[in-house]
Write a protein that holds these residues in place. Structure first.
Motif, mmCIF file in Angstrom:
data_model
loop_
_atom_site.group_PDB
_atom_site.id
_atom_site.type_symbol
_atom_site.label_atom_id
_atom_site.label_comp_id
_atom_site.label_asym_id
_atom_site.label_seq_id
_atom_site.Cartn_x
_atom_site.Cartn_y
_atom_site.Cartn_z
ATOM 1 N N LYS A 46 0.813 -1.215 0.000
ATOM 2 C CA LYS A 46 0.000 0.000 0.000
ATOM 3 C C LYS A 46 0.849 1.268 0.000
ATOM 4 O O LYS A 46 0.320 2.379 0.059
ATOM 5 C CB LYS A 46 -0.923 0.006 1.227
ATOM 6 N N THR A 171 -7.806 13.131 0.489
ATOM 7 C CA THR A 171 -8.094 11.783 0.975
ATOM 8 C C THR A 171 -7.014 10.837 0.504
ATOM 9 O O THR A 171 -6.345 11.075 -0.507
ATOM 10 C CB THR A 171 -9.470 11.306 0.488
ATOM 11 N N THR A 172 -6.817 9.743 1.250
ATOM 12 C CA THR A 172 -5.903 8.695 0.818
ATOM 13 C C THR A 172 -6.558 7.777 -0.198
ATOM 14 O O THR A 172 -5.928 7.350 -1.161
ATOM 15 C CB THR A 172 -5.442 7.873 2.041
ATOM 16 N N GLY A 173 -7.832 7.462 0.010
ATOM 17 C CA GLY A 173 -8.527 6.564 -0.895
ATOM 18 C C GLY A 173 -9.987 6.920 -1.049
ATOM 19 O O GLY A 173 -10.601 7.503 -0.156
ATOM 20 N N HIS A 175 -13.507 4.897 -2.329
ATOM 21 C CA HIS A 175 -13.957 3.538 -2.603
ATOM 22 C C HIS A 175 -15.479 3.485 -2.555
ATOM 23 O O HIS A 175 -16.093 4.118 -1.687
ATOM 24 C CB HIS A 175 -13.360 2.578 -1.564
ATOM 25 N N THR A 181 -11.243 7.451 2.852
ATOM 26 C CA THR A 181 -10.485 6.792 3.911
ATOM 27 C C THR A 181 -9.104 7.409 4.085
ATOM 28 O O THR A 181 -8.563 8.056 3.188
ATOM 29 C CB THR A 181 -10.320 5.294 3.609
ATOM 30 N N SER A 208 -5.500 8.194 -9.238
ATOM 31 C CA SER A 208 -4.901 7.050 -8.535
ATOM 32 C C SER A 208 -5.566 6.778 -7.192
ATOM 33 O O SER A 208 -5.383 5.702 -6.615
ATOM 34 C CB SER A 208 -3.403 7.287 -8.320
ATOM 35 N N LYS A 209 -6.342 7.737 -6.662
ATOM 36 C CA LYS A 209 -6.983 7.564 -5.354
ATOM 37 C C LYS A 209 -8.281 6.752 -5.430
ATOM 38 O O LYS A 209 -8.782 6.292 -4.401
ATOM 39 C CB LYS A 209 -7.283 8.938 -4.734
ATOM 40 N N ASP A 211 -10.961 3.765 -6.099
ATOM 41 C CA ASP A 211 -10.968 2.313 -5.858
ATOM 42 C C ASP A 211 -9.867 1.889 -4.887
ATOM 43 O O ASP A 211 -9.419 0.746 -4.907
ATOM 44 C CB ASP A 211 -10.844 1.521 -7.174
ATOM 45 N N LYS A 212 -9.436 2.810 -4.019
ATOM 46 C CA LYS A 212 -8.454 2.503 -2.989
ATOM 47 C C LYS A 212 -9.103 2.700 -1.617
ATOM 48 O O LYS A 212 -9.943 3.571 -1.437
ATOM 49 C CB LYS A 212 -7.235 3.431 -3.102
ATOM 50 N N GLY A 213 -8.704 1.874 -0.659
ATOM 51 C CA GLY A 213 -9.245 1.976 0.687
ATOM 52 C C GLY A 213 -8.145 1.921 1.728
ATOM 53 O O GLY A 213 -7.262 1.071 1.659
ATOM 54 N N ALA A 214 -8.175 2.854 2.691
ATOM 55 C CA ALA A 214 -7.243 2.852 3.819
ATOM 56 C C ALA A 214 -7.962 2.333 5.066
ATOM 57 O O ALA A 214 -9.087 1.818 4.977
ATOM 58 C CB ALA A 214 -6.679 4.257 4.034
#
Length: 255
Positions: A46, A171-173, A175, A181, A208-209, A211-214
């Motif tokens: 990650k 945001t980091t992700g 989703h 997240t 790039s953020k 479909d990403k989850g933190a």
């Protein structure tokens, strides 16, 4: 202890010490060294750390990382510039805006014209940037320094009483199931306060953020009025979010 909580604690120890050892983490969490190595492998995937022999360390400055660092993340610079250029078109004289922390927010701050504005931010790099623009009124919450941010507890109640016209959120992700997240609990709390006191919420995030989850959800997709992203977002991905009533503002790369 759940794996998600263990991952969060590993990140916190990395932020405090710069490195961790497998053997020490195994004793700390009362799990096998094999479990710890699997944890570190997942966190490395990650982009949160670099594994080394017998443990892990924070990535050196300049490498891609989604941990808050002294220097902003320079990856996807062209996309962030395009997003920032689109964002400043939404800012009008005499607006009261909040700029969340992060490299895209810093790019917005660099491009904001020296016009009468009130800007709320806890990012020290953004504060330094905007002090050069004498028509901008800076509102800086209190708190203790954490890398390039001011965070704490008491100032959140003060922020909640403010009337913010427009929030530009990082945001980091993003989703469809987990929403927006991040990895740090204290920053998640502050983001929630920013959202609660803002009339219009813009999330500025490059493709790039998505479909990403933190680890920590701080907002549902429905709590954001508009997502400002770049035109590198795949059409199929864009359709998936638009089907959930997500409003996407696409920023073409600058010529």
């Amino acid at each position: 202890m759940l794996a998600a909580q263990r991952h969060r604690n590993i990140i916190e120890r990395l932020e405090q010490n710069g490195s961790v050892k497998v053997s020490e983490l195994s004793d700390w969490f009362q799990v096998t060294e094999k479990t710890i190595r699997e944890d570190l492998e997942k966190l490395e995937e990650k982009g949160l750390l670099r594994r080394i022999h017998g443990g892990a360390m924070l990535k050196p400055e300049g490498e891609d990382s989604i941990l808050p660092l002294q220097l902003p993340n320079s990856k996807h610079g062209q996309e962030k510039a395009a997003i920032a250029e689109h964002a400043i078109k939404l800012i009008e004289p005499d607006d009261i805006i909040a700029l969340d922390a992060g490299s895209t927010m810093l790019e917005i701050a660099r491009r904001i014209k020296n016009i009468p504005l009130t800007v709320l931010t806890n990012d020290l790099l953004i504060i330094r940037e905007l002090t050069l623009k004498d028509q901008i009124r800076l509102i800086v919450p209190g708190g203790s320094r954490h890398h390039n941010l001011l965070i704490g507890g008491a100032e959140q109640q003060w922020i909640s009483r403010l009337n913010v016209h427009k929030l530009f959120l990082s945001t980091t992700g993003i989703h469809p199931e987990y929403g927006l997240t991040i990895f740090t609990e204290e920053l998640a709390k502050l983001k929630k306060v920013f959202i609660a006191c803002s009339k219009v919420v813009y999330c500025a995030a490059d493709h790039s953020k998505f479909d990403k989850g933190a680890l920590i959800t701080f907002a549902d997709l429905s709590e954001v009025d508009y997502f400002i992203t770049d035109d590198g977002l795949e059409p199929a991905v864009a359709r998936k979010y638009e089907e959930q009533a997500v409003k996407l503002l696409r920023a073409p790369l600058l010529q």
